[in-house]
Design a protein around this motif. Structure first.
Motif, PDB file in Angstrom:
ATOM      1  N   ILE A   1      32.679  56.138  42.733  1.00 23.76           N
ATOM      2  CA  ILE A   1      33.215  54.810  43.037  1.00 23.76           C
ATOM      3  C   ILE A   1      32.866  53.830  41.925  1.00 23.76           C
ATOM      4  O   ILE A   1      33.714  53.077  41.443  1.00 23.76           O
ATOM      5  CB  ILE A   1      32.698  54.310  44.402  1.00 23.76           C
ATOM      6  CG1 ILE A   1      33.281  55.170  45.530  1.00 23.76           C
ATOM      7  CG2 ILE A   1      33.060  52.846  44.614  1.00 23.76           C
ATOM      8  CD1 ILE A   1      32.811  54.785  46.918  1.00 23.76           C
ATOM      9  N   ASP A   2      31.627  53.859  41.496  1.00 25.74           N
ATOM     10  CA  ASP A   2      31.188  52.984  40.410  1.00 25.74           C
ATOM     11  C   ASP A   2      31.945  53.297  39.120  1.00 25.74           C
ATOM     12  O   ASP A   2      32.392  52.383  38.412  1.00 25.74           O
ATOM     13  CB  ASP A   2      29.681  53.162  40.199  1.00 25.74           C
ATOM     14  CG  ASP A   2      29.138  52.296  39.076  1.00 25.74           C
ATOM     15  OD1 ASP A   2      29.121  51.064  39.236  1.00 25.74           O
ATOM     16  OD2 ASP A   2      28.747  52.854  38.032  1.00 25.74           O
ATOM     17  N   ALA A   3      32.132  54.578  38.832  1.00 27.91           N
ATOM     18  CA  ALA A   3      32.811  54.985  37.591  1.00 27.91           C
ATOM     19  C   ALA A   3      34.261  54.509  37.562  1.00 27.91           C
ATOM     20  O   ALA A   3      34.743  54.012  36.532  1.00 27.91           O
ATOM     21  CB  ALA A   3      32.748  56.501  37.437  1.00 27.91           C
ATOM     22  N   THR A   4      34.964  54.638  38.693  1.00 27.77           N
ATOM     23  CA  THR A   4      36.365  54.206  38.718  1.00 27.77           C
ATOM     24  C   THR A   4      36.475  52.685  38.658  1.00 27.77           C
ATOM     25  O   THR A   4      37.399  52.153  38.040  1.00 27.77           O
ATOM     26  CB  THR A   4      37.079  54.736  39.974  1.00 27.77           C
ATOM     27  OG1 THR A   4      36.351  54.355  41.152  1.00 27.77           O
ATOM     28  CG2 THR A   4      37.207  56.250  39.939  1.00 27.77           C
ATOM     29  N   ALA A   5      35.534  51.989  39.277  1.00 23.34           N
ATOM     30  CA  ALA A   5      35.548  50.527  39.224  1.00 23.34           C
ATOM     31  C   ALA A   5      35.359  50.041  37.784  1.00 23.34           C
ATOM     32  O   ALA A   5      36.053  49.124  37.318  1.00 23.34           O
ATOM     33  CB  ALA A   5      34.453  49.953  40.117  1.00 23.34           C
ATOM     34  N   ARG A   6      34.443  50.667  37.071  1.00 24.24           N
ATOM     35  CA  ARG A   6      34.191  50.276  35.682  1.00 24.24           C
ATOM     36  C   ARG A   6      35.380  50.603  34.792  1.00 24.24           C
ATOM     37  O   ARG A   6      35.722  49.846  33.869  1.00 24.24           O
ATOM     38  CB  ARG A   6      32.917  50.953  35.168  1.00 24.24           C
ATOM     39  CG  ARG A   6      31.661  50.422  35.830  1.00 24.24           C
ATOM     40  CD  ARG A   6      30.380  51.127  35.401  1.00 24.24           C
ATOM     41  NE  ARG A   6      29.255  50.665  36.205  1.00 24.24           N
ATOM     42  CZ  ARG A   6      28.565  49.565  35.965  1.00 24.24           C
ATOM     43  NH1 ARG A   6      28.857  48.828  34.903  1.00 24.24           N
ATOM     44  NH2 ARG A   6      27.569  49.203  36.759  1.00 24.24           N
ATOM     45  N   ALA A   7      36.034  51.731  35.058  1.00 26.22           N
ATOM     46  CA  ALA A   7      37.218  52.105  34.271  1.00 26.22           C
ATOM     47  C   ALA A   7      38.334  51.081  34.447  1.00 26.22           C
ATOM     48  O   ALA A   7      38.980  50.669  33.475  1.00 26.22           O
ATOM     49  CB  ALA A   7      37.701  53.495  34.689  1.00 26.22           C
ATOM     50  N   LEU A   8      38.551  50.644  35.691  1.00 28.06           N
ATOM     51  CA  LEU A   8      39.600  49.659  35.939  1.00 28.06           C
ATOM     52  C   LEU A   8      39.228  48.291  35.377  1.00 28.06           C
ATOM     53  O   LEU A   8      40.099  47.555  34.889  1.00 28.06           O
ATOM     54  CB  LEU A   8      39.882  49.539  37.434  1.00 28.06           C
ATOM     55  CG  LEU A   8      40.673  50.681  38.082  1.00 28.06           C
ATOM     56  CD1 LEU A   8      41.076  50.293  39.498  1.00 28.06           C
ATOM     57  CD2 LEU A   8      41.916  51.035  37.281  1.00 28.06           C
TER      58      LEU A   8
ATOM     59  N   THR B   1      47.184  47.346  39.916  1.00 29.18           N
ATOM     60  CA  THR B   1      48.142  48.446  40.117  1.00 29.18           C
ATOM     61  C   THR B   1      48.745  48.895  38.783  1.00 29.18           C
ATOM     62  O   THR B   1      48.987  50.084  38.587  1.00 29.18           O
ATOM     63  CB  THR B   1      49.260  48.062  41.108  1.00 29.18           C
ATOM     64  OG1 THR B   1      49.892  46.860  40.685  1.00 29.18           O
ATOM     65  CG2 THR B   1      48.715  47.891  42.512  1.00 29.18           C
ATOM     66  N   ASP B   2      48.964  47.955  37.875  1.00 31.67           N
ATOM     67  CA  ASP B   2      49.419  48.349  36.532  1.00 31.67           C
ATOM     68  C   ASP B   2      48.383  49.251  35.875  1.00 31.67           C
ATOM     69  O   ASP B   2      48.724  50.257  35.224  1.00 31.67           O
ATOM     70  CB  ASP B   2      49.652  47.117  35.660  1.00 31.67           C
ATOM     71  CG  ASP B   2      50.951  46.394  35.989  1.00 31.67           C
ATOM     72  OD1 ASP B   2      51.753  46.939  36.784  1.00 31.67           O
ATOM     73  OD2 ASP B   2      51.156  45.281  35.469  1.00 31.67           O
ATOM     74  N   ALA B   3      47.110  48.900  36.042  1.00 34.65           N
ATOM     75  CA  ALA B   3      46.034  49.706  35.466  1.00 34.65           C
ATOM     76  C   ALA B   3      45.982  51.095  36.109  1.00 34.65           C
ATOM     77  O   ALA B   3      45.755  52.104  35.434  1.00 34.65           O
ATOM     78  CB  ALA B   3      44.698  48.996  35.640  1.00 34.65           C
TER      79      ALA B   3
ATOM     80  N   LYS C   1      45.110  57.842  34.926  1.00 36.77           N
ATOM     81  CA  LYS C   1      45.308  59.098  35.648  1.00 36.77           C
ATOM     82  C   LYS C   1      44.487  60.225  35.026  1.00 36.77           C
ATOM     83  O   LYS C   1      43.868  61.029  35.721  1.00 36.77           O
ATOM     84  CB  LYS C   1      46.791  59.465  35.674  1.00 36.77           C
ATOM     85  CG  LYS C   1      47.635  58.512  36.500  1.00 36.77           C
ATOM     86  CD  LYS C   1      49.103  58.914  36.496  1.00 36.77           C
ATOM     87  CE  LYS C   1      49.933  57.943  37.326  1.00 36.77           C
ATOM     88  NZ  LYS C   1      51.366  58.289  37.335  1.00 36.77           N
ATOM     89  N   THR C   2      44.467  60.259  33.694  1.00 37.03           N
ATOM     90  CA  THR C   2      43.692  61.285  32.995  1.00 37.03           C
ATOM     91  C   THR C   2      42.197  61.112  33.243  1.00 37.03           C
ATOM     92  O   THR C   2      41.482  62.077  33.524  1.00 37.03           O
ATOM     93  CB  THR C   2      43.973  61.220  31.475  1.00 37.03           C
ATOM     94  OG1 THR C   2      45.361  61.427  31.250  1.00 37.03           O
ATOM     95  CG2 THR C   2      43.170  62.272  30.730  1.00 37.03           C
ATOM     96  N   ARG C   3      41.751  59.866  33.162  1.00 35.91           N
ATOM     97  CA  ARG C   3      40.321  59.587  33.347  1.00 35.91           C
ATOM     98  C   ARG C   3      39.887  59.880  34.777  1.00 35.91           C
ATOM     99  O   ARG C   3      38.830  60.455  35.025  1.00 35.91           O
ATOM    100  CB  ARG C   3      40.044  58.126  32.996  1.00 35.91           C
ATOM    101  CG  ARG C   3      38.572  57.788  32.863  1.00 35.91           C
ATOM    102  CD  ARG C   3      38.416  56.471  32.153  1.00 35.91           C
ATOM    103  NE  ARG C   3      37.014  56.096  32.037  1.00 35.91           N
ATOM    104  CZ  ARG C   3      36.591  54.998  31.416  1.00 35.91           C
ATOM    105  NH1 ARG C   3      37.462  54.181  30.853  1.00 35.91           N
ATOM    106  NH2 ARG C   3      35.307  54.724  31.350  1.00 35.91           N
ATOM    107  N   PHE C   4      40.719  59.502  35.751  1.00 36.51           N
ATOM    108  CA  PHE C   4      40.384  59.742  37.147  1.00 36.51           C
ATOM    109  C   PHE C   4      40.451  61.226  37.490  1.00 36.51           C
ATOM    110  O   PHE C   4      39.725  61.704  38.359  1.00 36.51           O
ATOM    111  CB  PHE C   4      41.314  58.942  38.062  1.00 36.51           C
ATOM    112  CG  PHE C   4      40.963  57.478  38.180  1.00 36.51           C
ATOM    113  CD1 PHE C   4      40.177  56.852  37.221  1.00 36.51           C
ATOM    114  CD2 PHE C   4      41.426  56.725  39.241  1.00 36.51           C
ATOM    115  CE1 PHE C   4      39.855  55.505  37.314  1.00 36.51           C
ATOM    116  CE2 PHE C   4      41.111  55.376  39.355  1.00 36.51           C
ATOM    117  CZ  PHE C   4      40.327  54.772  38.379  1.00 36.51           C
ATOM    118  N   ALA C   5      41.361  61.941  36.834  1.00 35.69           N
ATOM    119  CA  ALA C   5      41.492  63.384  37.095  1.00 35.69           C
ATOM    120  C   ALA C   5      40.189  64.109  36.787  1.00 35.69           C
ATOM    121  O   ALA C   5      39.848  65.096  37.441  1.00 35.69           O
ATOM    122  CB  ALA C   5      42.636  63.971  36.281  1.00 35.69           C
ATOM    123  N   ALA C   6      39.453  63.616  35.800  1.00 35.97           N
ATOM    124  CA  ALA C   6      38.158  64.223  35.476  1.00 35.97           C
ATOM    125  C   ALA C   6      37.176  64.063  36.622  1.00 35.97           C
ATOM    126  O   ALA C   6      36.248  64.854  36.773  1.00 35.97           O
ATOM    127  CB  ALA C   6      37.594  63.594  34.200  1.00 35.97           C
TER     128      ALA C   6
END
Length: 323
Positions: free
Chosen positions: A41-48, A273-275, A282-287
């Protein structure tokens, strides 16, 4: 002179009306993550947060873990509704905890407005690979057949009473008509270590957490708990193939305090949503084995309401309670 005064007054009025939105755009935005740093959760929040910088400016991640996510969620619930404080809502904070905790510091149904769902991550039924070989369990049907032929011999682990793994396990037992002793651990990681050590027979774990040991051959995946099979685990069926409608995913998204102006929510929704739709995301989240799920605010609000209704029944059936 009067005309000039009127023009100046109109300009000042327009500026004052636009001020909240402009302030929300120009000042740093605090994104409260109700869990410790380092997890999915933290990783995806930081990516966005990185990806929306051009649209929204600086977004600062503020980790507020504790009480199953309730502490961080409460920070958002009580923040000023100006778009400068937003937060993560998750399965626990906005669907499970309202029924699990006797006393809640916030009202999950009334104190927030959805911005967008962020991701969906299937949970997966996993068994210790060596144990599965020993017991000749190669599919979910094999696990159910073994449980029925050997009453009270199976157990399963979870990250604690009322955790996603516990509730999914209880629902699975109910739908399959089997018994397995629930053994709660202090967190998902200790529960997985117990499975790897052979202390428990199976777990229903988050796919992102279980995937490395599935790939290493230490755990065997029998089924995913999403309504449809996951492209991230080719060949592994969905639990719904045996038990129609079975669906317990892990999800999280973004919310703002109730009362945040619709224009501000719309601006945040557009940026995030654009992000989420960006190929790089998508690539980063797929990991992380996480599927981006961009939605409208209305869709996310409706989804959270449906999840609360579902988990009300699941928590009640499990008997789990936190006082």
């Amino acid at each position: 002179m009067n005309r000039r005064t009127l023009l100046l007054g109109a300009t000042a009025l327009a500026g004052s009306l636009a001020a909240p939105l402009a302030f929300a755009q120009d000042a740093p935005i605090r994104l409260v993550v109700p869990y410790a740093p380092g997890g999915p959760i933290d990783a995806t929040a930081r990516a966005l947060a990185e990806r929306v910088r051009d649209a929204l400016g600086v977004v600062v991640i503020d980790n507020k873990p504790g009480a199953g996510g309730n502490i961080g969620a409460d920070v958002v619930a009580k923040a000023a509704p100006d778009g400068l404080t937003i937060g993560i809502s998750a399965t626990a904070t906005h669907a499970v905890n309202p029924w699990l905790y006797t006393r809640m510091p916030y009202d999950a149904a009334k104190d927030f407005v959805g911005i967008t769902q962020m991701v969906r991550v299937p949970n997966v039924v996993v068994v210790n690979a060596a144990r599965a070989e020993q017991l000749n369990i190669h599919s979910l049907a094999d696990l159910v057949a073994y449980a029925k032929a050997n009453p009270a011999k199976l157990n399963y682990g979870s990250g604690g009473n009322g955790s996603a793994g516990h509730l999914a396990g209880e629902l699975f037992k109910q739908r399959a008509g089997i018994y397995a002793l629930h053994i709660p651990y202090r967190g998902a990681s200790p529960a997985q270590l117990a499975l790897l050590a052979g202390e428990v027979d199976f777990n229903i774990d988050n796919l992102a957490a279980a995937a490395p040991n599935i790939r290493a051959g230490k755990l065997k995946a029998l089924a995913v708990t999403s309504l449809e099979p996951s492209p991230m685990l080719p060949g592994v069926p969905a639990l719904s193939s045996l038990y129609k409608g079975f669906s317990i995913d892990t999800w999280w998204g973004l919310v703002a305090p109730h009362g945040t102006p619709k224009a501000v929510v719309a601006k945040l929704n557009k940026a995030f949503t654009d992000a989420l739709k960006a190929p790089e995301t998508k690539t980063r989240f797929a990991a992380l084995l996480a599927e981006p799920v961009p939605t409208t605010p209305e869709q996310f609000d409706a989804f959270m309401a449906s999840e609360r209704a579902k988990y009300q029944q699941v928590v009640k059936a499990s008997g789990a309670k936190v006082d």
